[in-house]
Design a protein around this motif. Structure first.
Motif, PDB file in Angstrom:
ATOM      1  N   LYS A 138       0.857  -1.224   0.186  1.00 41.61           N
ATOM      2  CA  LYS A 138       0.012   0.018   0.107  1.00 41.61           C
ATOM      3  C   LYS A 138       0.751   1.093  -0.009  1.00 41.61           C
ATOM      4  O   LYS A 138       0.520   2.075  -0.672  1.00 41.61           O
ATOM      5  N   TYR A 143      -1.146  -1.394  -4.107  1.00 40.65           N
ATOM      6  CA  TYR A 143      -2.243  -2.177  -3.233  1.00 40.65           C
ATOM      7  C   TYR A 143      -3.110  -0.915  -2.590  1.00 40.65           C
ATOM      8  O   TYR A 143      -2.657  -0.019  -2.027  1.00 40.65           O
ATOM      9  N   ASP A 144      -4.164  -1.105  -2.386  1.00 39.48           N
ATOM     10  CA  ASP A 144      -5.313  -0.183  -1.529  1.00 39.48           C
ATOM     11  C   ASP A 144      -5.909  -0.477  -0.515  1.00 39.48           C
ATOM     12  O   ASP A 144      -6.781   0.005   0.077  1.00 39.48           O
TER      13      ASP A 144
END
Lengths: 255, 255
Positions: A138, A143-144
């Motif tokens: 993240k 990536y979130d």
């Protein structure tokens, strides 16, 4: 243990399970798991011990050797050290040890391969270490997933695991970092929140909790800086893996 | 300990050293080494620990990583298990652990690479396990070294090591086999004679002796057949390596 945190978490997770249309009632399943864990004998004849996780568990394992107790297939890290000690000490039990950690994995990656790489192996002891990539990827923009995503995803993974593996002894390893290398101030306080989330998931599942973060925190001092235990702050050195193996065996009581 | 055997051996070895034109008087050097070994502290700051031997020591190590304490470079066997435990336990000592075992090696092979792979690393603790290929390759027609060749070659290797590494703590590991796999009746009684030769060499050098054969003999029973510890009778399984690491640490008192 933060009982207030666990209570809040249980409500959140129950809601998540309902929202996700889970086929099991998360609360009762988890209570049953907790009871089983407390009543379970240490290790029994033919038990399967499985290590799941990311690169820390993977530790350079040979992925072309799927059979149990294969030296190269267990990697070079804590999983291999634990497995070899279990096989040496409990030599009469015909234990089967597997490592299925894969470098770079996050909770959704475990979820995607869970049936083949975990449930189908029918572990009696399932040890999971997951979480560092959930924040690292993240921070690097790959990536979130939020802290809540991590907690819910992890809880749901266990919620479907427990009924699929009756009597399984769950061991949840605390995600950890050392304050060096790739681990910058940017990781905090979110990483602390993610550790707390993992702890709530473990408690709710009645799992044995292996406190790797506090173990490493205690091990860092003037003579042994963070780099001694994990050069880049994430991947343990040989010394770091050995410390993890020792603590895992002590905490689980399986050594 | 067979004192008669040691006495005979000492004479033979002294003769060998003289015949070989050795630059040191073997007896006094060995006596000094023995005295040093008894007086030496367990481990000190910055100590170098080196594992030498054949495939059992090698254990699939990454030979492209020559640096100390490199996880893959220590292999997957007893050397890595011991090194990682030493690094974990003695975290303040800045130990440097190396594995230089090479698959297929016999005493003459160690001798040929001794300066670069042993002396130049300046070990404070030098652990050697050698001997199984000295008989195995003879049985398969690839080598013609006798028991006497093994004993004399091994003794001469140590005779040149001790003055080159003042104060080195020598650990000689007993060659062993399990009665299964490649290990047929053809190996006996010569293998027993070779074990006795290794013991005499170790005693003469004042080395710590790690009794791997009696350890495995004690570990074999109805529940754990020879194959549990070494599938082919020569190369230990994970359980076998773990048992070796445990015994090595106990016998040397370095754990």
């Amino acid at each position: 243990m933060n009982h207030d945190g666990s209570t809040l978490s249980r409500r959140t997770l129950l809601q998540s399970a309902v929202l996700a249309g889970g086929t099991c009632a998360l609360g009762p399943v988890m209570n049953t798991a907790a009871a089983q864990e407390n009543a379970a004998p240490a290790l029994s004849m033919g038990n399967v011990i499985l290590f799941q996780g990311d690169s820390i568990t993977d530790a350079g394992r040979n992925k072309d050797a799927p059979d149990a107790n294969n030296m190269g297939a267990l990697g070079n890290g804590y999983a291999q050290m634990i497995a070899s000690q279990l096989l040496g000490v409990h030599s009469g039990l015909k234990l089967q040890c597997y490592n299925r950690g894969i470098s770079g994995n996050k909770v959704p990656d475990l979820d995607a391969r869970w049936q083949a790489d975990t449930v189908d192996l029918k572990p009696n002891v399932l040890s999971i270490l997951i979480g560092v990539n959930d924040i690292w990827h993240k921070l690097s923009g790959k990536y979130d997933g939020t802290v809540a995503d991590y907690e819910e995803g992890f809880a749901q993974l266990l919620a479907k695991t427990v009924p699929a593996l009756p009597g399984v002894k769950l061991v949840i390893c605390e995600p950890f970092v050392l304050r060096c290398g790739a681990v910058t101030d940017e990781w905090f306080p979110e990483f602390i929140e993610r550790r707390a989330a993992a702890r709530r998931v473990a408690d709710l599942a009645g799992a044995t909790w292996v406190p790797f973060q506090s173990m490493f925190d205690d091990a860092v001092n003037d003579e042994t800086p963070p780099e001694y235990w994990a050069g880049d702050g994430v991947h343990p050195t040989m010394a770091g893996h050995a410390l993890m193996a020792k603590t895992w065996l002590e905490v689980t009581g399986l050594g």
